[in-house]
Motif scaffolding. Structure first.
Motif, short mmCIF file in Angstrom:
data_model
loop_
_atom_site.label_atom_id
_atom_site.label_comp_id
_atom_site.label_asym_id
_atom_site.label_seq_id
_atom_site.Cartn_x
_atom_site.Cartn_y
_atom_site.Cartn_z
N ASP A 332 94.33 124.28 -24.36
CA ASP A 332 93.92 125.78 -23.99
C ASP A 332 93.58 126.43 -25.45
OD1 ASP A 332 93.35 128.15 -22.94
OD2 ASP A 332 95.26 128.27 -21.91
N PRO A 333 92.27 126.21 -25.50
CA PRO A 333 91.97 126.89 -26.94
C PRO A 333 92.18 128.24 -27.34
CG PRO A 333 89.98 125.79 -25.77
CD PRO A 333 90.97 125.94 -24.94
N GLY A 334 92.61 128.58 -28.55
CA GLY A 334 92.51 130.06 -28.90
C GLY A 334 92.55 130.09 -30.34
N LEU A 335 92.34 131.48 -30.76
CA LEU A 335 92.29 131.54 -32.30
C LEU A 335 93.44 131.97 -33.01
CD1 LEU A 335 88.53 133.25 -32.25
CD2 LEU A 335 89.28 130.95 -32.96
N ARG A 336 93.75 133.14 -32.87
CA ARG A 336 95.18 133.87 -33.46
C ARG A 336 96.20 133.42 -32.91
NH1 ARG A 336 98.10 137.86 -32.37
NH2 ARG A 336 97.16 138.34 -30.52
N THR A 337 96.33 133.23 -31.69
CA THR A 337 97.44 132.77 -30.93
C THR A 337 97.79 131.29 -30.84
OG1 THR A 337 96.46 132.98 -28.76
CG2 THR A 337 97.80 134.83 -29.56
N GLY A 338 96.76 130.58 -31.59
CA GLY A 338 96.77 129.13 -31.50
C GLY A 338 96.40 128.49 -30.04
N SER A 339 96.13 127.17 -30.38
CA SER A 339 95.78 126.46 -29.15
C SER A 339 96.88 125.89 -28.50
CB SER A 339 94.61 125.24 -29.47
OG SER A 339 93.40 126.07 -29.99
N LYS A 340 97.10 125.83 -27.16
CA LYS A 340 98.39 125.47 -26.38
C LYS A 340 97.84 123.96 -25.72
CE LYS A 340 99.71 129.65 -27.21
NZ LYS A 340 100.74 129.95 -28.37
N ILE A 341 98.78 123.15 -26.05
CA ILE A 341 98.72 121.60 -25.46
C ILE A 341 99.76 121.39 -24.57
CG2 ILE A 341 98.88 119.28 -26.40
CD1 ILE A 341 97.86 120.07 -29.00
N ALA A 342 99.43 120.67 -23.52
CA ALA A 342 100.18 119.99 -22.49
C ALA A 342 99.69 118.49 -22.59
CB ALA A 342 100.39 120.87 -21.12
N VAL A 343 100.78 117.61 -22.59
CA VAL A 343 100.60 116.30 -22.19
C VAL A 343 100.93 115.98 -20.79
CG1 VAL A 343 100.58 113.78 -22.83
CG2 VAL A 343 100.58 115.62 -24.58
N ILE A 344 100.04 115.59 -19.85
CA ILE A 344 100.86 115.29 -18.51
C ILE A 344 100.34 113.87 -18.18
CG2 ILE A 344 100.37 117.54 -17.62
CD1 ILE A 344 97.69 116.69 -16.40
N ASP A 345 101.36 113.20 -17.35
CA ASP A 345 100.98 111.73 -16.95
C ASP A 345 100.23 111.49 -15.73
OD1 ASP A 345 102.57 112.48 -14.63
OD2 ASP A 345 104.25 111.44 -15.06
N GLU A 346 100.00 110.39 -15.15
CA GLU A 346 98.87 110.29 -14.20
C GLU A 346 99.00 111.00 -12.95
OE1 GLU A 346 99.77 106.17 -16.33
OE2 GLU A 346 100.84 108.18 -15.66
N THR A 347 100.20 111.38 -12.83
CA THR A 347 100.72 112.32 -11.47
C THR A 347 100.55 113.66 -11.75
OG1 THR A 347 103.00 112.30 -11.82
CG2 THR A 347 101.91 110.41 -10.51
N PHE A 433 106.91 125.65 -13.06
CA PHE A 433 107.42 125.37 -14.52
C PHE A 433 108.30 126.49 -14.82
CE2 PHE A 433 103.16 123.37 -13.70
CZ PHE A 433 103.45 122.20 -14.01
N PRO A 434 109.65 126.86 -14.55
CA PRO A 434 110.27 127.90 -14.87
C PRO A 434 110.79 127.96 -16.38
CG PRO A 434 111.54 126.26 -13.74
CD PRO A 434 110.24 125.86 -13.62
N ASN A 435 110.59 126.88 -17.06
CA ASN A 435 110.69 126.84 -18.39
C ASN A 435 109.88 126.89 -19.51
OD1 ASN A 435 113.58 126.94 -17.73
ND2 ASN A 435 113.34 124.64 -17.52
N LEU A 436 108.49 126.85 -18.89
CA LEU A 436 107.35 126.96 -19.70
C LEU A 436 106.71 128.18 -20.04
CD1 LEU A 436 105.23 123.68 -18.54
CD2 LEU A 436 106.78 123.91 -20.66
N ASP A 437 106.25 128.40 -21.19
CA ASP A 437 105.54 129.43 -21.39
C ASP A 437 104.32 129.71 -20.70
OD1 ASP A 437 103.13 130.89 -23.32
OD2 ASP A 437 105.23 132.12 -23.65
N VAL A 438 104.06 130.90 -20.34
CA VAL A 438 102.58 131.30 -19.41
C VAL A 438 101.50 130.40 -19.95
CG1 VAL A 438 100.87 133.12 -18.44
CG2 VAL A 438 103.57 133.36 -18.28
N SER A 439 101.22 130.62 -21.32
CA SER A 439 100.13 129.95 -21.92
C SER A 439 100.06 128.58 -21.71
CB SER A 439 99.97 130.61 -23.31
OG SER A 439 101.11 129.96 -23.92
N ILE A 440 101.25 127.79 -21.73
CA ILE A 440 101.30 126.39 -21.62
C ILE A 440 100.99 126.01 -20.18
CG2 ILE A 440 102.86 124.39 -21.64
CD1 ILE A 440 102.08 125.35 -24.45
N ARG A 441 101.52 126.91 -19.34
CA ARG A 441 101.24 126.41 -17.64
C ARG A 441 99.52 126.61 -17.42
NH1 ARG A 441 104.77 131.52 -15.46
NH2 ARG A 441 106.75 130.64 -16.10
#
Length: 778
Positions: A332-347, A433-441
């Motif tokens: 999820d691209p971003g400039l000042r706040t950085g780009s958020k990454i999430a790796v997900i499996d096949e499911t 995803f109760p433990n994930l930041d909104v931007s990571i979601r």
């Protein structure tokens, strides 16, 4: 009356009444449209889902109409005014408008001038002067003075007599129908700018001095006009006589009134008064009523058209090709706040998360590259999804270089992030995803959307996906209802893996609701995966009826029974066993055996419960069990070096993705953060009345840049590649003579999946500018 309703629907659908009777019975018994369309073909005579949806809608309307009819009949009967002729007219009324017209004279209402005059005994005067115009109005009126009730002189008396007749004419259903036909055929809607609003209402410039026959106004133009009025810039009115000089005060509708009552105006004593009655009845009573009604009908039709555009685009997006079950790194691209990454499996399960800062103002390119490469190697990533929002092209360039420099066998794909922020901040995402930041979601949603657009987009309110035309100007309840139908049909057409589906996806399966869907997920979490469809019966509140409706659309992959992974309904398993026994082949050997299955004759395996249509479907399903009706995954190639609007040059031929289709054209994304508009006239060399004849949301197309306005970020494009910028468009040909030009020489493969919404850049000049300006507030 139910028989009459069913017969009417049968006529509209051009099918037998018996088919409609059967479908209505099934619907009334609580069966869903997807279930009836797929598993009750013998019963309905093979009515498809489109026919059944129309039937369901019309059934609701006609039943409401009949219910209202009974209320009206009862009301008029209680007044002691129901005659056999009136009852016949009410019973034959085929629309709510006609029904209400007939009820007008009998509807309870506040005391009017006409009623007050009747109570004062003036009605005989009104009828006398109307029927016997040789009488002098002023002299005759003196005989009806009634000072106690406010009629102290002849003028007041004549005013009362006129009010009686005006109200009578305005409540004459037959007269109203004649005038309605005249206006529907000839009347124009006029729009004028409200004085002093020229500057603020500049986006409605094309409607500052506008006239068009009301029958010809397309939905997008009608909604633009109504928006201009609602925002206080435009004044709309109905012109009943567009071909008449403005200095002429009379209307042809006045002629209709006179002819309706067989009145011939001449030089008799009361003719001037009668002419005034007709004129006032038209201008004060009927015209105002008709203007309100016809504008209401125009708006209703426009809303319906706009909702259909939204529904069609949503269908295309939901049925877009999935990339499939592949380990995906979502950015999820971003400039000042950085780009958020999430790796997900096949499911779609989250394996890892990170944040990188490869762009301004941080420029941590080396560190970011190490992070991404490490995640790719750690999780065997083979697909990268990049959100198409802020910094998307910068991120795309970063990823492209990273892949090349490290010789990675990974495919990079640009994905629409429209609605991802809505989902990430939702209660559903918080629960998932109760433990994930909104931007990571948001990054997770982007990755899952690439794997399976349908499964992820069902979690988002369809109205937030933004593929509609004037979606905020239409009835929100009607829009929600229609979009829910689209989602339901798409989900059930594809089928759902019950062991991986979210509660949001399961909710859309025929026969299930939010509670049962959540119970399925809870049961799965507590007891492990389902190994058979029959195990679903153990789920709380999933009773026999719900199981009957949903079972055929739920898939159990690699379960105990191979048929559980197909669209064959459990109630039909006996047919497969019969085929197996008759040919001495085990079920496993039948599934996928194309040569054998194509040698079968459906009629040989029918019985009293399952006819040829069902058996034919079963054989087809056995050939390709659980087949996905969605197309093959396909991506667009964006031109290297074309990242912003300023990079576009008229004459360029580029590849892009259709993001939205409207009545006036289609929007296309070529990777510059602003969608261009291909006007309907530029979609094909042939004449088309609907852009969807040529394109749909998600299509990969080649377009030529025709005009670019960098300052206003407006792009006009064409799919007629023989068109040249700055030249008159050639006359449409009966055959397609367009020839593609050479692509820009400097080009590098970038992948792109269909965005879910246009970025709303207006087209060039004139009608283009008006269309675009008024499409911007979808």
């Amino acid at each position: 009356m139910s028989n009459a309703i069913n017969q009417q629907i049968a006529t509209e659908l051009n099918v037998r009444t018996e088919q409609v009777n059967a479908a209505v019975t099934l619907l009334d018994d609580g069966n869903t449209v997807p279930f009836i369309a797929r598993y009750r073909k013998e019963v309905t005579g093979e009515l498809d889902d489109t026919q059944l949806r129309h039937l369901e809608s019309r059934l609701s309307y006609l039943r409401e109409l009949d219910s209202r009819r009974q209320v009206i009949l009862k009301s008029i009967t209680e007044q002691g005014k129901l005659t056999p002729a009136l009852a016949a007219e009410i019973n034959s009324a085929d629309s709510k408008t006609r029904l209400e017209d007939l009820y007008l004279p009998y509807k309870q209402k506040r005391r009017t001038k006409g009623q007050i005059a009747i109570e004062a005994g003036i009605e005989p005067l009104a009828e006398l002067l109307w029927d016997q115009p040789q009488h002098s109005p002023e002299e005759t009126a003196l005989q009806y003075l009634n000072p106690e009730q406010g009629f102290a002189d002849s003028k007041a008396v004549l005013d009362g007599a006129r009010a009686i007749l005006m109200e009578r004419f305005a409540e004459d259903a037959a007269l109203l129908e004649k005038i309605r036909r005249q206006l529907n055929t000839h009347a124009e809607l006029t729009s004028r700018i409200i004085e002093g609003k020229e500057h603020d209402g500049a986006k409605f410039k094309d409607y500052f001095d506008y006239n068009e026959q009301i029958k010809n106004i397309p939905s997008h133009r009608a909604l633009a006009l109504f928006r201009g009025r609602n925002e206080g810039f435009l004044q709309l009115s109905l012109n009943a006589d567009p071909n008449t000089e403005q200095t002429v005060r009379s209307s042809y509708c006045e002629v209709i009134i006179a002819e309706h009552y067989h009145v011939s105006l001449g030089t008799q004593a009361a003719d001037a008064w009668r002419k005034q009655v007709i004129s006032w009845a038209w201008r004060i009573k009927i015209l105002m009523h008709m203007e309100t009604e016809l504008m209401g009908i125009l708006r209703e039709k426009a809303e319906d058209g706009a909702i259909q555009v939204f529904a069609d685009n949503l269908h295309d997006l939901l049925m877009a090709a999935p990339a499939g079950p592949r380990v995906t790194l979502a950015l999820d691209p971003g400039l000042r706040t950085g780009s958020k990454i999430a790796v997900i499996d096949e499911t779609g399960k989250v394996l890892d998360t990170a944040t990188i800062y490869p762009h301004q103002p941080h420029n941590k390119i080396v560190e970011s590259t190490k992070t991404v490469v490490a995640l790719i190697n750690k999780h065997n990533v083979n697909l990268i999804a990049i959100g198409n929002g802020t910094a998307s092209r910068e991120t795309d360039a970063f990823v492209t270089k990273l892949i090349k420099d490290n010789q990675l066998k990974v495919q990079s794909v640009m994905v629409s992030e429209a609605g991802a922020s809505v989902y990430s901040a939702s209660e559903l995402a918080a629960k998932e995803f109760p433990n994930l930041d909104v931007s990571i979601r948001g990054a997770v949603s982007i990755g899952r959307r690439l794997q399976d657009p349908l499964a992820e987009l069902v979690k988002i309110d369809p109205k937030s996906i933004g593929v509609g035309q004037y979606q905020h100007d239409v009835s929100q309840s009607m829009l929600a209802k229609r979009l829910d139908v689209v989602v339901e049909d798409c989900v059930n057409a594809v089928g759902v893996d019950v062991n991986t589906a979210s509660a949001a996806l399961l909710t859309r399966v025929a026969g299930l609701n939010t509670t049962i869907a959540q119970n399925i997920v809870n049961y799965r979490d507590e007891n492990g995966r389902f190994d058979s469809r029959t195990a679903l019966k153990k789920v709380a509140r999933l009773g026999p009826k719900a199981f009957e409706q949903c079972a055929g659309f739920l898939r159990i992959m690699n379960g105990k029974n191979p048929l559980d992974g197909s669209a064959v309904h459990p109630e039909s398993y006996a047919v497969v066993k019969a085929i197996s026994a008759a040919n001495n082949k085990p079920v496993d050997a039948i599934i996928g055996n194309t040569e054998f299955l194509r040698s079968l004759k459906a009629a040989d395996y029918t019985d009293t419960n399952f006819g040829v249509p069902t058996v034919t479907d079963i054989i087809s399903e056995l050939d390709k069990p659980g087949r996905d009706p969605r197309p093959e995954f396909k991506t667009a190639t964006f031109a290297d070096g074309v990242n912003e609007v300023k990079d576009l040059i008229p004459g360029m031929v580029l590849e892009g993705v259709i993001t939205n289709v409207t009545n006036f054209g289609a929007f296309v994304d070529v990777g510059v953060h602003q969608d261009g508009l291909i006007h309907i006239s530029a979609l094909s060399d042939k004449f088309i009345s609907d852009p969807r004849e040529v394109v749909k949301a998600g299509d990969v197309v080649k377009v030529k840049v025709m005009e670019v306005d960098v300052q206003r970020k407006r792009i006009a494009m064409t799919m007629r590649l023989s068109d040249e910028p700055g030249q008159e468009k050639p006359t449409r040909q009966t055959t397609n003579t367009a020839t593609p030009r050479q692509q820009p020489s400097s080009q590098q493969t970038r992948q792109h999946t269909p965005p879910a919404s246009p970025k709303n850049n207006p087209p060039m000049g004139g009608a283009f500018a008006a269309a675009f300006a008024n499409a911007k507030k979808k």
